[in-house]
Design a protein around this motif. Sequence first.
Motif, PDB file in Angstrom:
ATOM      1  N   ARG A  60       0.827  -1.204   0.000  1.00  0.00           N
ATOM      2  CA  ARG A  60       0.000   0.000   0.000  1.00  0.00           C
ATOM      3  C   ARG A  60       0.867   1.262   0.000  1.00  0.00           C
ATOM      4  O   ARG A  60       0.622   2.197  -0.747  1.00  0.00           O
ATOM      5  N   ASN A  61       1.923   1.251   0.839  1.00  0.00           N
ATOM      6  CA  ASN A  61       2.811   2.417   0.878  1.00  0.00           C
ATOM      7  C   ASN A  61       3.558   2.593  -0.439  1.00  0.00           C
ATOM      8  O   ASN A  61       3.841   3.718  -0.857  1.00  0.00           O
ATOM      9  N   HIS A  62       3.885   1.457  -1.087  1.00  0.00           N
ATOM     10  CA  HIS A  62       4.556   1.545  -2.388  1.00  0.00           C
ATOM     11  C   HIS A  62       3.678   2.291  -3.398  1.00  0.00           C
ATOM     12  O   HIS A  62       4.141   3.146  -4.139  1.00  0.00           O
ATOM     13  N   LEU A  63       2.392   1.964  -3.379  1.00  0.00           N
ATOM     14  CA  LEU A  63       1.479   2.637  -4.296  1.00  0.00           C
ATOM     15  C   LEU A  63       1.166   4.057  -3.834  1.00  0.00           C
ATOM     16  O   LEU A  63       0.944   4.953  -4.650  1.00  0.00           O
ATOM     17  N   LEU A  64       1.198   4.265  -2.503  1.00  0.00           N
ATOM     18  CA  LEU A  64       0.870   5.598  -1.970  1.00  0.00           C
ATOM     19  C   LEU A  64       1.887   6.645  -2.414  1.00  0.00           C
ATOM     20  O   LEU A  64       1.525   7.763  -2.761  1.00  0.00           O
ATOM     21  N   TRP A  65       3.200   6.292  -2.400  1.00  0.00           N
ATOM     22  CA  TRP A  65       4.165   7.306  -2.824  1.00  0.00           C
ATOM     23  C   TRP A  65       4.019   7.623  -4.297  1.00  0.00           C
ATOM     24  O   TRP A  65       4.198   8.767  -4.723  1.00  0.00           O
ATOM     25  N   MET A  66       3.688   6.583  -5.088  1.00  0.00           N
ATOM     26  CA  MET A  66       3.479   6.823  -6.515  1.00  0.00           C
ATOM     27  C   MET A  66       2.271   7.728  -6.728  1.00  0.00           C
ATOM     28  O   MET A  66       2.310   8.676  -7.514  1.00  0.00           O
ATOM     29  N   ALA A  67       1.200   7.427  -5.992  1.00  0.00           N
ATOM     30  CA  ALA A  67      -0.028   8.211  -6.123  1.00  0.00           C
ATOM     31  C   ALA A  67       0.204   9.656  -5.677  1.00  0.00           C
ATOM     32  O   ALA A  67      -0.212  10.601  -6.356  1.00  0.00           O
ATOM     33  N   ALA A  68       0.911   9.808  -4.549  1.00  0.00           N
ATOM     34  CA  ALA A  68       1.138  11.153  -4.010  1.00  0.00           C
ATOM     35  C   ALA A  68       1.893  12.016  -5.016  1.00  0.00           C
ATOM     36  O   ALA A  68       1.554  13.183  -5.231  1.00  0.00           O
ATOM     37  N   ALA A  69       2.921  11.429  -5.654  1.00  0.00           N
ATOM     38  CA  ALA A  69       3.742  12.200  -6.589  1.00  0.00           C
ATOM     39  C   ALA A  69       2.930  12.648  -7.802  1.00  0.00           C
ATOM     40  O   ALA A  69       3.303  13.601  -8.484  1.00  0.00           O
ATOM     41  N   SER A  70       1.840  11.938  -8.081  1.00  0.00           N
ATOM     42  CA  SER A  70       1.045  12.269  -9.265  1.00  0.00           C
ATOM     43  C   SER A  70      -0.274  12.941  -8.911  1.00  0.00           C
ATOM     44  O   SER A  70      -1.090  13.192  -9.789  1.00  0.00           O
ATOM     45  N   GLY A  71      -0.491  13.193  -7.629  1.00  0.00           N
ATOM     46  CA  GLY A  71      -1.738  13.825  -7.218  1.00  0.00           C
ATOM     47  C   GLY A  71      -2.950  12.918  -7.391  1.00  0.00           C
ATOM     48  O   GLY A  71      -4.067  13.387  -7.587  1.00  0.00           O
ATOM     49  N   ILE A  72      -2.724  11.613  -7.337  1.00  0.00           N
ATOM     50  CA  ILE A  72      -3.838  10.656  -7.449  1.00  0.00           C
ATOM     51  C   ILE A  72      -4.392  10.401  -6.044  1.00  0.00           C
ATOM     52  O   ILE A  72      -3.622  10.169  -5.107  1.00  0.00           O
ATOM     53  N   PRO A  73      -5.726  10.455  -5.865  1.00  0.00           N
ATOM     54  CA  PRO A  73      -6.289  10.299  -4.514  1.00  0.00           C
ATOM     55  C   PRO A  73      -5.990   8.926  -3.905  1.00  0.00           C
ATOM     56  O   PRO A  73      -5.869   7.936  -4.621  1.00  0.00           O
ATOM     57  N   ARG A  74      -5.868   8.901  -2.576  1.00  0.00           N
ATOM     58  CA  ARG A  74      -5.554   7.673  -1.842  1.00  0.00           C
ATOM     59  C   ARG A  74      -6.541   6.549  -2.123  1.00  0.00           C
ATOM     60  O   ARG A  74      -6.163   5.380  -2.161  1.00  0.00           O
ATOM     61  N   ALA A  75      -7.808   6.926  -2.285  1.00  0.00           N
ATOM     62  CA  ALA A  75      -8.847   5.911  -2.472  1.00  0.00           C
ATOM     63  C   ALA A  75      -8.533   5.040  -3.684  1.00  0.00           C
ATOM     64  O   ALA A  75      -8.842   3.851  -3.713  1.00  0.00           O
ATOM     65  N   ARG A  76      -7.896   5.644  -4.676  1.00  0.00           N
ATOM     66  CA  ARG A  76      -7.566   4.909  -5.900  1.00  0.00           C
ATOM     67  C   ARG A  76      -6.569   3.775  -5.604  1.00  0.00           C
ATOM     68  O   ARG A  76      -6.591   2.733  -6.250  1.00  0.00           O
ATOM     69  N   VAL A  77      -5.685   4.002  -4.620  1.00  0.00           N
ATOM     70  CA  VAL A  77      -4.712   2.978  -4.234  1.00  0.00           C
ATOM     71  C   VAL A  77      -5.436   1.725  -3.763  1.00  0.00           C
ATOM     72  O   VAL A  77      -5.123   0.606  -4.181  1.00  0.00           O
ATOM     73  N   ASP A  78      -6.448   1.907  -2.914  1.00  0.00           N
ATOM     74  CA  ASP A  78      -7.196   0.749  -2.416  1.00  0.00           C
ATOM     75  C   ASP A  78      -7.987   0.092  -3.537  1.00  0.00           C
ATOM     76  O   ASP A  78      -8.131  -1.127  -3.572  1.00  0.00           O
ATOM     77  N   THR A  79      -8.482   0.922  -4.459  1.00  0.00           N
ATOM     78  CA  THR A  79      -9.226   0.365  -5.602  1.00  0.00           C
ATOM     79  C   THR A  79      -8.351  -0.561  -6.438  1.00  0.00           C
ATOM     80  O   THR A  79      -8.754  -1.676  -6.771  1.00  0.00           O
ATOM     81  N   VAL A  80      -7.136  -0.100  -6.784  1.00  0.00           N
ATOM     82  CA  VAL A  80      -6.294  -0.948  -7.643  1.00  0.00           C
ATOM     83  C   VAL A  80      -5.782  -2.172  -6.891  1.00  0.00           C
ATOM     84  O   VAL A  80      -5.612  -3.233  -7.491  1.00  0.00           O
ATOM     85  N   LEU A  81      -5.544  -2.033  -5.586  1.00  0.00           N
ATOM     86  CA  LEU A  81      -5.131  -3.205  -4.809  1.00  0.00           C
ATOM     87  C   LEU A  81      -6.224  -4.270  -4.849  1.00  0.00           C
ATOM     88  O   LEU A  81      -5.953  -5.457  -4.982  1.00  0.00           O
ATOM     89  N   GLU A  82      -7.472  -3.804  -4.749  1.00  0.00           N
ATOM     90  CA  GLU A  82      -8.629  -4.698  -4.852  1.00  0.00           C
ATOM     91  C   GLU A  82      -8.669  -5.341  -6.236  1.00  0.00           C
ATOM     92  O   GLU A  82      -8.825  -6.555  -6.382  1.00  0.00           O
ATOM     93  N   LEU A  83      -8.431  -4.510  -7.234  1.00  0.00           N
ATOM     94  CA  LEU A  83      -8.503  -4.921  -8.642  1.00  0.00           C
ATOM     95  C   LEU A  83      -7.531  -6.052  -8.963  1.00  0.00           C
ATOM     96  O   LEU A  83      -7.849  -6.962  -9.715  1.00  0.00           O
ATOM     97  N   VAL A  84      -6.316  -5.986  -8.379  1.00  0.00           N
ATOM     98  CA  VAL A  84      -5.314  -7.007  -8.702  1.00  0.00           C
ATOM     99  C   VAL A  84      -5.313  -8.132  -7.659  1.00  0.00           C
ATOM    100  O   VAL A  84      -4.467  -9.021  -7.710  1.00  0.00           O
ATOM    101  N   GLY A  85      -6.255  -8.073  -6.730  1.00  0.00           N
ATOM    102  CA  GLY A  85      -6.386  -9.148  -5.759  1.00  0.00           C
ATOM    103  C   GLY A  85      -5.347  -9.120  -4.653  1.00  0.00           C
ATOM    104  O   GLY A  85      -4.958 -10.155  -4.130  1.00  0.00           O
ATOM    105  N   LEU A  86      -4.871  -7.919  -4.292  1.00  0.00           N
ATOM    106  CA  LEU A  86      -3.876  -7.829  -3.228  1.00  0.00           C
ATOM    107  C   LEU A  86      -4.406  -7.109  -1.991  1.00  0.00           C
ATOM    108  O   LEU A  86      -3.643  -6.780  -1.087  1.00  0.00           O
ATOM    109  N   ALA A  87      -5.718  -6.880  -1.946  1.00  0.00           N
ATOM    110  CA  ALA A  87      -6.280  -6.092  -0.848  1.00  0.00           C
ATOM    111  C   ALA A  87      -5.914  -6.680   0.514  1.00  0.00           C
ATOM    112  O   ALA A  87      -5.583  -5.952   1.448  1.00  0.00           O
ATOM    113  N   SER A  88      -5.906  -8.001   0.605  1.00  0.00           N
ATOM    114  CA  SER A  88      -5.651  -8.611   1.912  1.00  0.00           C
ATOM    115  C   SER A  88      -4.176  -8.553   2.285  1.00  0.00           C
ATOM    116  O   SER A  88      -3.816  -8.694   3.454  1.00  0.00           O
TER     117      SER A  88
END
Lengths: 303, 247
Positions: A92-120
């Motif tokens: 999650r933190n790996h995706l968070l730094w990427m998202a932060a640098a691009s101004g992508i909202p945090r919620a999107r990080v959880d969405t893509v984690l869900e999408l690729v089956g890594l939410a757990s």
Amino acid sequence: MTIVVEHLTKRYGAKTVLQDLSFEVRPGVVTGFLGPNGAGKSTTMRCMVGLDRPDAGRVTFDGRPYPSMDRPLEQIGVLLDASYVHPARSARNHLLWMAAASGIPRARVDTVLELVGLASAARTPIKAFSLGMKQRLGLAGVLLGDPHTVILDEPGNGLDPEGIRWIRDVLVQLAAEDRTVLVSSHLLAEMALMASELVVIGKGQLVDVCSVEDFLVRYGDHHTRVVSPRVDELATALREQGADVAPVDDVTVTVRAATSAEIGDLAARLGVPLHQLVDQAASLEDSFLEATAEVRQYRSGAV
Amino acid sequence: MRRIISSEWIKMRSIRTTWLFVAFAIAVPVLISSLYAAFTSEIDPDTLYRALTAASIVTLILLGVLGASSYSAEHAFNTIRPTFSVTPKRARVVVGKAIVVAALALVVQSIVVVGGLEIANLIAAGRDLDLDLGDIEGLVPAATGLVLFAALFALFGLGIALIVRSTAAGALLMLWPLLIESVIGRLLSLVSADTVAEWLPYHAGTTMFELQPDGDPFGRLVGGLVFAVFVLLIIATGAALTTRRDA
């Protein structure tokens, strides 16, 4: 978005890794970037996203070079290597730094984690991940900005057949949404599964740009295997018609330059019984070796 | 720029080692000054400050290594590639890292100074000893100097890492004051060029946190500037290399 690679040349010291490489990648299809290990696929991709500076030539995305973009993540998703992660950081933190640098909202990080089956596994340090999980995380990073162009270097590495099918489905889906998808592999069978168009390189040079089918026809060794108790009789007749016949054993021959329909018709006219008439399409692997062997010959001939 | 800073901060805070380093960087000098306050028969405020400053060498080195690893760890784990893919304008990444590293150092060293002195104060009160921190002449400018010096030293670490791109080499170069300046300083004094030795950047920078700098050949401000210019040159060199090299 169309990717245009123009006259790309890259040298590392005295070694020329890419030589005058030009091709285009169009939206709407999965384009496979095919070449043996060391052909220059990864270098090309690094040049595409501005990590390596080419000695000559350039790559543009709808006319714009990647390094001139402010927030490329929202336009182009890139996965060069799933192992480019800090082992102590959570997914999650790996995706968070990427998202932060691009101004992508945090919620999107959880969405893509869900999408690729890594939410757990979102809060697990990445060092506990299998290669397959890392590939999934890498793909999550690619999808983070909902980009209309996707570039993946060997995403099938370390994946089981199920994982490769999963990636294929994602890529086909993205292409169906009219996105531009470029995916590399050195494995032909894998490439044939994922891509429909091919850009083939060998030794840093372009070998061919075509569809998977055309590639097989162009470089494939199509022949027909014929088994008959009176095979010699049939062979003579085939040779008279200009076919290329090679004996295998007493009752078997392989025939080139004649279709199986032509062979069957001829046998019927002659009254020769056929026990087997089998089309043998060359595997993509063979076509591939043939195509890159040409570059090898050309190269050694040029020196 | 705010996005890059936020991104770099997430990277920094999401590694456990960061917090381990921060804990040690704070604990060591605070412990030293506490021990001094707890076990001396009489607490000399000037000596208390000097003990805290001396123990802060540990803090400085740890902050320097943190600064260095904010870049060199990205190289070690190849995360520099996704970093530069996400932010192709690499100078922004360097500035973002510099701001995060400097801010962290400012906070840590401030905690060290305030915490170290205040805990000593509490211990002194517990022992019914007289300790008036107000007695320390030049405490506020010197302590401010120490905090700023820590930020510069952490930036020095980042700059070195931008150039050498290796945690091991970076950590080794953190020992700059010991390894290089003391050798050069001794050589210079052999040829009776002690005045030149005063201008060695780290040495010059240490006047920033002296209680009463003697002003020879320069005072707090000029000393600090010498070190700041040196650090800026290292960072600028590193940034120039970073934008040119293949990642």
